[in-house]
Design a protein around this motif. Structure first.
Motif, PDB file in Angstrom:
ATOM      1  N   MET A  80     -16.885  16.348  27.951  1.00 46.43           N
ATOM      2  CA  MET A  80     -17.061  17.503  27.798  1.00 46.43           C
ATOM      3  C   MET A  80     -16.377  18.251  29.014  1.00 46.43           C
ATOM      4  N   GLY A  88     -18.128  29.344  32.695  1.00 45.00           N
ATOM      5  CA  GLY A  88     -19.205  30.193  33.136  1.00 45.00           C
ATOM      6  C   GLY A  88     -19.232  31.412  32.127  1.00 45.00           C
ATOM      7  N   GLY A  90     -19.867  30.397  28.693  1.00 42.95           N
ATOM      8  CA  GLY A  90     -20.692  30.024  27.366  1.00 42.95           C
ATOM      9  C   GLY A  90     -19.909  29.030  26.700  1.00 42.95           C
ATOM     10  N   GLY A  92     -19.256  25.902  27.004  1.00 46.04           N
ATOM     11  CA  GLY A  92     -19.626  24.287  27.292  1.00 46.04           C
ATOM     12  C   GLY A  92     -21.139  24.591  26.304  1.00 46.04           C
ATOM     13  N   GLY A 121     -26.414  19.690  36.536  1.00 49.32           N
ATOM     14  CA  GLY A 121     -27.160  21.181  36.289  1.00 49.32           C
ATOM     15  C   GLY A 121     -26.883  21.822  34.807  1.00 49.32           C
ATOM     16  N   LEU A 126     -29.371  23.100  29.585  1.00 40.62           N
ATOM     17  CA  LEU A 126     -29.609  23.196  28.133  1.00 40.62           C
ATOM     18  C   LEU A 126     -30.467  22.255  27.696  1.00 40.62           C
TER      19      LEU A 126
HETATM   20  C1  LIG Z   1     -19.969  21.457  33.148  1.00 41.35           C
HETATM   21  C2  LIG Z   1     -19.233  22.586  32.298  1.00 41.35           C
HETATM   22  C3  LIG Z   1     -18.886  21.704  31.066  1.00 41.35           C
HETATM   23  C4  LIG Z   1     -20.155  23.485  31.795  1.00 41.35           C
HETATM   24  O1  LIG Z   1     -19.172  24.352  30.910  1.00 41.35           O
HETATM   25  P1  LIG Z   1     -19.478  26.089  31.030  1.00 41.35           P
HETATM   26  O2  LIG Z   1     -18.746  26.599  29.828  1.00 41.35           O
HETATM   27  O3  LIG Z   1     -19.165  26.740  32.320  1.00 41.35           O
HETATM   28  O4  LIG Z   1     -21.002  26.325  30.635  1.00 41.35           O
HETATM   29  P2  LIG Z   1     -21.652  27.566  30.111  1.00 41.35           P
HETATM   30  O5  LIG Z   1     -21.063  28.762  30.833  1.00 41.35           O
HETATM   31  O6  LIG Z   1     -21.700  27.435  28.620  1.00 41.35           O
HETATM   32  O7  LIG Z   1     -23.225  27.378  30.756  1.00 41.35           O
HETATM   33  C5  LIG Z   1     -24.327  27.364  29.998  1.00 41.35           C
HETATM   34  C6  LIG Z   1     -25.626  27.482  30.889  1.00 41.35           C
HETATM   35  O8  LIG Z   1     -25.509  26.521  31.899  1.00 41.35           O
HETATM   36  C7  LIG Z   1     -25.412  26.977  33.139  1.00 41.35           C
HETATM   37  N1  LIG Z   1     -24.571  25.816  34.114  1.00 41.35           N
HETATM   38  C8  LIG Z   1     -23.201  25.663  33.766  1.00 41.35           C
HETATM   39  N2  LIG Z   1     -22.752  24.827  34.639  1.00 41.35           N
HETATM   40  C9  LIG Z   1     -23.860  24.661  35.420  1.00 41.35           C
HETATM   41  C10 LIG Z   1     -24.140  23.900  36.697  1.00 41.35           C
HETATM   42  N3  LIG Z   1     -23.032  22.909  36.957  1.00 41.35           N
HETATM   43  N4  LIG Z   1     -25.246  23.606  37.231  1.00 41.35           N
HETATM   44  C11 LIG Z   1     -26.338  24.366  36.767  1.00 41.35           C
HETATM   45  N5  LIG Z   1     -26.221  25.199  35.702  1.00 41.35           N
HETATM   46  C12 LIG Z   1     -25.090  25.231  35.101  1.00 41.35           C
HETATM   47  C13 LIG Z   1     -24.819  28.300  33.134  1.00 41.35           C
HETATM   48  O9  LIG Z   1     -25.261  29.196  34.349  1.00 41.35           O
HETATM   49  C14 LIG Z   1     -25.430  28.913  31.822  1.00 41.35           C
HETATM   50  O10 LIG Z   1     -26.727  29.076  31.916  1.00 41.35           O
HETATM   51  P3  LIG Z   1     -27.232  30.364  31.186  1.00 41.35           P
HETATM   52  O11 LIG Z   1     -27.279  30.333  29.806  1.00 41.35           O
HETATM   53  O12 LIG Z   1     -28.510  30.745  32.025  1.00 41.35           O
HETATM   54  O13 LIG Z   1     -26.454  31.785  31.688  1.00 41.35           O
HETATM   55  C15 LIG Z   1     -18.059  22.857  33.163  1.00 41.35           C
HETATM   56  O14 LIG Z   1     -18.334  23.444  34.199  1.00 41.35           O
HETATM   57  C16 LIG Z   1     -17.040  21.724  33.160  1.00 41.35           C
HETATM   58  O15 LIG Z   1     -16.274  21.329  32.543  1.00 41.35           O
HETATM   59  N6  LIG Z   1     -17.228  21.070  34.454  1.00 41.35           N
HETATM   60  C17 LIG Z   1     -16.463  20.091  34.980  1.00 41.35           C
HETATM   61  C18 LIG Z   1     -16.291  18.964  34.118  1.00 41.35           C
HETATM   62  C19 LIG Z   1     -17.246  18.056  33.899  1.00 41.35           C
HETATM   63  O16 LIG Z   1     -17.995  17.654  34.881  1.00 41.35           O
HETATM   64  N7  LIG Z   1     -17.547  17.571  32.724  1.00 41.35           N
HETATM   65  C20 LIG Z   1     -18.794  16.805  32.144  1.00 41.35           C
HETATM   66  C21 LIG Z   1     -18.442  15.575  32.353  1.00 41.35           C
HETATM   67  S1  LIG Z   1     -19.779  14.513  32.162  1.00 41.35           S
END
Ligand SMILES: CC(C)(COP(=O)(O)OP(=O)(O)OC[C@H]1O[C@@H](n2cnc3c(N)ncnc32)[C@H](O)[C@@H]1OP(=O)(O)O)[C@@H](O)C(=O)NCCC(=O)NCCS
Length: 153
Positions: A80, A88, A90, A92, A121, A126
């Motif tokens: 993912m 940030g 939406g 993910g 987090g 989720l």
């Molecule tokens: C983790 C990741 C996939 C999240 O994707 P994203 O598109 O930014 O997530 P979203 O915007 O859909 O966030 C959904 C919710 O989760 C929350 N959220 C997202 N990342 C978060 C974090 N690291 N800690 C806490 N909350 C988080 C958002 O605030 C949002 O909450 P809300 O609905 O209350 O507004 C992205 O940050 C990423 O690619 N990170 C680095 C790669 C990684 O570590 N991947 C996973 C490998 S296991």
């Protein structure tokens, strides 16, 4: 408008770019350089193609550009990543909803994921809860689960 679709021929370089940019810019805050370098080498375009043969790989596309990816093997979640500039917004959540709906439709009662320190987090937000931790060749991971039946994905 971001759309979710299956991996197609020709996506592998774009997916590899999203993953490696994310690793270098985001995950590097939580993992040592040596692990980030190893993961970047692993997620080559050829490896993305191989993963597409083993699992169901999905991409999030914004105006024709790949901005995120996730993959699924039954009820297990892999790979993912969201393009750093799109984090940030939406993407993910949309990707996870897509595979959770599919797994629920196939009768699975829960999802399971291995989460990086960076994404822990996000999964908790989720509705995923910690089951255990693990040490992999790519460093420390949390293992989390989320019930599917009777919950909203
Ligand atoms: C983790 C990741 C996939 C999240 O994707 P994203 O598109 O930014 O997530 P979203 O915007 O859909 O966030 C959904 C919710 O989760 C929350 N959220 C997202 N990342 C978060 C974090 N690291 N800690 C806490 N909350 C988080 C958002 O605030 C949002 O909450 P809300 O609905 O209350 O507004 C992205 O940050 C990423 O690619 N990170 C680095 C790669 C990684 O570590 N991947 C996973 C490998 S296991």
């Amino acid at each position: 408008m971001v759309q979710i679709r299956s991996l197609q021929a020709g996506d592998s370089t774009a997916v590899s770019d999203v993953v490696t940019q994310c690793l270098r810019e985001i995950n590097s805050r939580d993992y040592p350089e040596e692990i980030i370098a190893r993961m970047c080498a692993y997620f080559s375009p050829r490896q993305i193609e191989r993963l597409g043969e083993e699992r169901q790989v999905f991409v999030a596309v914004d105006n024709g550009t790949v901005v995120g990816t996730v993959s699924r093997d039954g009820n297990r979640v892999f790979t993912m990543f969201v393009q750093p500039r799109m984090i940030g917004h939406g993407v993910g959540r949309r990707l996870m909803q897509h595979i959770e709906t599919q797994a629920a439709g196939e009768g699975y009662d829960h999802m399971e994921t291995g989460a990086s320190i960076t994404a822990h987090g996000f999964y908790q937000r989720l509705g995923y809860v910690d089951v255990r931790t693990s040490e992999t060749e790519f460093g420390f991971n949390y293992i989390l689960r989320k019930p599917l039946r009777g919950t909203r994905a």
